[in-house]
Design a protein around this motif. Structure first.
Motif, PDB file in Angstrom:
ATOM      1  N   VAL A  52       1.012  -1.237   0.042  1.00  0.00           N
ATOM      2  CA  VAL A  52      -0.083   0.017   0.081  1.00  0.00           C
ATOM      3  C   VAL A  52       0.842   1.385   0.096  1.00  0.00           C
ATOM      4  O   VAL A  52       1.719   1.335   0.866  1.00  0.00           O
ATOM      5  CB  VAL A  52      -0.890   0.188   1.199  1.00  0.00           C
ATOM      6  CG1 VAL A  52      -1.809   1.153   1.222  1.00  0.00           C
ATOM      7  CG2 VAL A  52      -1.799  -1.351   1.367  1.00  0.00           C
ATOM      8  N   PHE A  53       0.792   2.248  -0.871  1.00  0.00           N
ATOM      9  CA  PHE A  53       1.441   3.332  -1.125  1.00  0.00           C
ATOM     10  C   PHE A  53       0.604   4.705  -0.697  1.00  0.00           C
ATOM     11  O   PHE A  53      -0.767   4.668  -1.329  1.00  0.00           O
ATOM     12  CB  PHE A  53       1.957   3.525  -2.342  1.00  0.00           C
ATOM     13  CG  PHE A  53       3.020   2.361  -2.964  1.00  0.00           C
ATOM     14  CD1 PHE A  53       4.280   2.353  -2.575  1.00  0.00           C
ATOM     15  CD2 PHE A  53       2.400   1.207  -3.608  1.00  0.00           C
ATOM     16  CE1 PHE A  53       4.795   1.464  -3.042  1.00  0.00           C
ATOM     17  CE2 PHE A  53       3.149   0.227  -3.923  1.00  0.00           C
ATOM     18  CZ  PHE A  53       4.463   0.188  -3.477  1.00  0.00           C
ATOM     19  N   ASN A  54       0.932   5.320   0.140  1.00  0.00           N
ATOM     20  CA  ASN A  54       0.225   6.463   0.382  1.00  0.00           C
ATOM     21  C   ASN A  54       0.489   8.009  -0.232  1.00  0.00           C
ATOM     22  O   ASN A  54       1.691   8.005  -0.316  1.00  0.00           O
ATOM     23  CB  ASN A  54       0.085   6.884   2.090  1.00  0.00           C
ATOM     24  CG  ASN A  54      -0.616   5.766   2.853  1.00  0.00           C
ATOM     25  OD1 ASN A  54      -1.425   4.982   2.202  1.00  0.00           O
ATOM     26  ND2 ASN A  54       0.066   5.204   3.690  1.00  0.00           N
ATOM     27  N   SER A  55      -0.425   8.620  -0.635  1.00  0.00           N
ATOM     28  CA  SER A  55       0.014   9.962  -1.370  1.00  0.00           C
ATOM     29  C   SER A  55      -1.069  10.980  -1.395  1.00  0.00           C
ATOM     30  O   SER A  55      -2.465  10.735  -1.529  1.00  0.00           O
ATOM     31  CB  SER A  55       0.441   9.627  -2.944  1.00  0.00           C
ATOM     32  OG  SER A  55       0.715  10.587  -3.574  1.00  0.00           O
ATOM     33  N   LYS A  56      -0.570  12.173  -0.951  1.00  0.00           N
ATOM     34  CA  LYS A  56      -1.605  12.972  -0.922  1.00  0.00           C
ATOM     35  C   LYS A  56      -2.023  13.610  -2.194  1.00  0.00           C
ATOM     36  O   LYS A  56      -3.180  13.896  -2.578  1.00  0.00           O
ATOM     37  CB  LYS A  56      -0.832  14.590  -0.318  1.00  0.00           C
ATOM     38  CG  LYS A  56      -1.747  15.614   0.095  1.00  0.00           C
ATOM     39  CD  LYS A  56      -1.233  16.665   0.934  1.00  0.00           C
ATOM     40  CE  LYS A  56      -2.147  17.688   1.164  1.00  0.00           C
ATOM     41  NZ  LYS A  56      -1.458  19.007   2.074  1.00  0.00           N
ATOM     42  N   TYR A  57      -0.740  13.457  -3.321  1.00  0.00           N
ATOM     43  CA  TYR A  57      -1.382  14.061  -4.523  1.00  0.00           C
ATOM     44  C   TYR A  57      -1.135  12.703  -5.334  1.00  0.00           C
ATOM     45  O   TYR A  57       0.067  11.944  -5.085  1.00  0.00           O
ATOM     46  CB  TYR A  57      -0.578  15.078  -5.307  1.00  0.00           C
ATOM     47  CG  TYR A  57      -0.988  16.294  -4.911  1.00  0.00           C
ATOM     48  CD1 TYR A  57      -1.816  17.140  -5.536  1.00  0.00           C
ATOM     49  CD2 TYR A  57      -0.360  16.926  -3.646  1.00  0.00           C
ATOM     50  CE1 TYR A  57      -2.227  18.515  -5.199  1.00  0.00           C
ATOM     51  CE2 TYR A  57      -0.887  18.250  -3.269  1.00  0.00           C
ATOM     52  CZ  TYR A  57      -1.526  19.029  -4.004  1.00  0.00           C
ATOM     53  OH  TYR A  57      -2.044  20.309  -3.701  1.00  0.00           O
ATOM     54  N   LEU A  58      -2.099  12.624  -6.399  1.00  0.00           N
ATOM     55  CA  LEU A  58      -1.717  11.469  -7.056  1.00  0.00           C
ATOM     56  C   LEU A  58      -1.880  11.536  -8.850  1.00  0.00           C
ATOM     57  O   LEU A  58      -2.895  12.267  -9.161  1.00  0.00           O
ATOM     58  CB  LEU A  58      -2.860  10.132  -6.902  1.00  0.00           C
ATOM     59  CG  LEU A  58      -2.793   8.931  -7.839  1.00  0.00           C
ATOM     60  CD1 LEU A  58      -1.494   7.861  -7.553  1.00  0.00           C
ATOM     61  CD2 LEU A  58      -4.007   8.018  -7.325  1.00  0.00           C
ATOM     62  N   VAL A  59      -1.020  11.080  -9.582  1.00  0.00           N
ATOM     63  CA  VAL A  59      -1.061  11.438 -11.028  1.00  0.00           C
ATOM     64  C   VAL A  59      -1.153   9.995 -11.731  1.00  0.00           C
ATOM     65  O   VAL A  59      -0.423   9.441 -11.631  1.00  0.00           O
ATOM     66  CB  VAL A  59       0.173  12.370 -11.380  1.00  0.00           C
ATOM     67  CG1 VAL A  59       0.198  12.426 -12.850  1.00  0.00           C
ATOM     68  CG2 VAL A  59       0.402  13.517 -10.755  1.00  0.00           C
ATOM     69  N   SER A  60      -2.111   9.978 -12.505  1.00  0.00           N
ATOM     70  CA  SER A  60      -2.449   8.661 -13.200  1.00  0.00           C
ATOM     71  C   SER A  60      -2.152   8.786 -14.816  1.00  0.00           C
ATOM     72  O   SER A  60      -2.420   9.775 -15.462  1.00  0.00           O
ATOM     73  CB  SER A  60      -3.716   8.237 -13.412  1.00  0.00           C
ATOM     74  OG  SER A  60      -4.021   7.035 -14.167  1.00  0.00           O
ATOM     75  N   ASN A  61      -1.163   8.067 -15.230  1.00  0.00           N
ATOM     76  CA  ASN A  61      -0.604   8.015 -16.651  1.00  0.00           C
ATOM     77  C   ASN A  61      -1.247   6.826 -17.562  1.00  0.00           C
ATOM     78  O   ASN A  61      -0.794   6.471 -18.508  1.00  0.00           O
ATOM     79  CB  ASN A  61       0.734   8.140 -16.666  1.00  0.00           C
ATOM     80  CG  ASN A  61       1.528   8.360 -18.137  1.00  0.00           C
ATOM     81  OD1 ASN A  61       2.647   8.128 -18.534  1.00  0.00           O
ATOM     82  ND2 ASN A  61       0.550   8.760 -18.991  1.00  0.00           N
TER      83      ASN A  61
END
Length: 480
Positions: free
Chosen positions: A263-272
């Motif tokens: 599980v990776f936690n991120s405040k911002y997420l960018v999907s390519n």
């Protein structure tokens, strides 16, 4: 601040480089064991093939990216302007689109009978329209503010209201030359659309290649992916390969990204990742039957024991019935019986891409975005047709000359790149409404979720995917 980017295509890596260069802790999660997305490489039996995009445009945008990161593109990548850009085979004629638009106009007059001055006046109009479009649609995020409205009014005035509601092919009848009409109509395919449906103002797409020029990066298109990968590493981006995304949850303003039992936690997420594939990973529902997707493709990667002095780097052999080809793709959802054939041969520039006395042929036709459209039977039928058409139009018999073969289908395209139903560019642009509704770079609900790549604004193709990455990175930087 940590930012995770899903996918290492052109859009994902360009966004990652800018963010990392501005102090963000960036990690790219990639489902494959390699980077580049559609711009990957096949290396087999002495043959080298670019797997996807074949023509470089807007090299200055790549310069901009590297300069923004304090780097010089020339330390990572070399490229040359092409002349000719593309050779077209029409009926019993062939003609080159040259590096210089004036030479192209001369070629059209000498080979196809269209007056030079008439064509130059035709293209001049689309140049003026394109210059406004680039400013308001490509270089900036779409925002309905004073800047947008002011330029949009000017754009509508130049484009003409009628050309918003009539098709590209209908407008191009003004050329009164069937061969040149066909060449100009082809630019609709750069968005995976039909020239018989996409609005006439999309004729401006021709400006990108015919006026601004086409380029070849030394080593092939995969060299661009390699340059971006090296740039990312140089500015501190981390890559984790073989990490297919299983699920994404959003809780307490944090994205939880599930992959490989991690599980990776991120405040911002960018999907390519493809926009619709991302929606499925988010467990969102959408009406699959109502989707109007762009074209997909069948690609034959052929290592051939021939030499082709009458072919260039980029070659097009047109269908005898261009309108029916698009009708079969979009109306009947079948592989065209007489498809237009695109042939790319990079060994003409990079001799190490094929053994001695051989060439590497990337041979592509457009198909519907449909995972069930391909069978062993129609693959054989399509292959036989292509070989016969090449023999007829180019005079090269490939029947006993193919030493290596690999085939890409809509299904394998989806498996390798995540392209939903094998669609090359997400939604098609067969109507004004579909163009207006093209998926934005920011999620409609989760404001810290962004999308980059060819299925969202500003569009498909490497330069526009890169542009999406630059735009998203700028937004995230400005928000933090």
């Amino acid at each position: 601040m940590k930012v995770y980017i899903l996918g290492s295509g052109i859009g994902g890596m360009s966004c990652a480089a800018i963010l990392a260069n501005n102090g963000f802790e960036v990690t790219i999660l990639e489902q494959n064991s390699y980077f580049g997305g559609k711009a990957h490489r096949i290396s087999e039996q002495g043959f080298e093939f670019d797997t996807g995009p074949c023509l470089l445009t807007y090299p200055e945008w790549f310069d901009e990216l590297f300069n923004t990161c304090g780097k010089n593109l020339k330390d990572y990548l070399n490229y040359k302007r092409l002349d000719p850009i593309t050779r077209y085979f029409l009926e019993n004629k062939e003609v080159d689109v040259a590096s210089d638009i004036n030479q192209t106009a001369i070629n059209f007059e000498n080979k196809l009978g269209l007056k030079k001055t008439f064509f130059l006046n035709y293209i001049k109009r689309w140049v003026s329209i394109y210059n406004i479009s680039e400013k308001i649609f490509l270089l900036n995020e779409l925002k309905f503010n004073f800047f947008f409205l002011k330029n949009a009014v000017e754009w509508i005035f130049k484009a003409g209201v009628v050309n918003i509601f009539t098709s590209m092919s209908y407008y191009n009848k003004v050329l009164r030359n069937k061969s040149v009409e066909k060449i100009m109509n082809r630019f609709a395919t750069y968005t995976g659309s039909s020239p018989y449906q996409t609005p006439a103002f999309m004729n401006q797409l021709a400006v990108v290649e015919m006026v601004n020029g086409g380029y070849y990066p030394t080593g092939g298109i995969h060299s661009i992916s390699k340059a971006l990968y090296k740039l990312c590493n140089d500015v501190g981006v981390k890559f984790q390969f073989n990490h297919k995304i299983d699920n994404i949850e959003y809780e307490n303003e944090i994205f939880k990204i599930y992959s490989n039992n991690e599980v990776f936690n991120s405040k911002y997420l960018v999907s390519n990742i493809d926009y619709y594939k991302t929606q499925l990973i988010l467990n969102r529902k959408f009406n699959k039957r109502s989707l109007k997707l762009s074209t997909s493709a069948i690609v034959f990667y052929w290592g051939v024991k021939v030499k082709s002095p009458n072919l260039e780097l980029h070659n097009i052999i047109f269908s005898e019935d261009y309108k029916n080809e698009f009708s079969q793709i979009f109306d009947y959802n079948i592989i065209p019986t007489d498809p237009t054939i695109y042939i790319n041969i990079t060994s003409k520039f990079d001799k190490n891409h094929a053994p001695i006395n051989c060439e590497n042929w990337f041979v592509m036709i457009n198909t519907p975005a449909n995972l069930n459209v391909v069978s062993n039977e129609n693959i054989k039928k399509t292959k036989d047709f292509i070989i016969s058409k090449i023999n007829d139009k180019v005079g090269i018999n490939l029947n006993n000359s193919i030493l290596y073969e690999k085939i890409l289908t809509p299904k394998s395209l989806e498996n390798k790149t995540g392209s939903y139903n094998g669609s090359l560019y997400g939604d098609n642009q067969n109507s004004l409404l579909s163009i207006i509704k093209r998926k934005k770079n920011r999620d409609y609900k989760l404001k810290k979720l962004y999308y980059v790549g060819g299925t969202v604004h500003p569009g498909g193709g490497m330069p526009l995917a890169l542009r999406s990455g630059l735009s998203v990175a700028k937004n995230i930087i400005n928000e933090t």
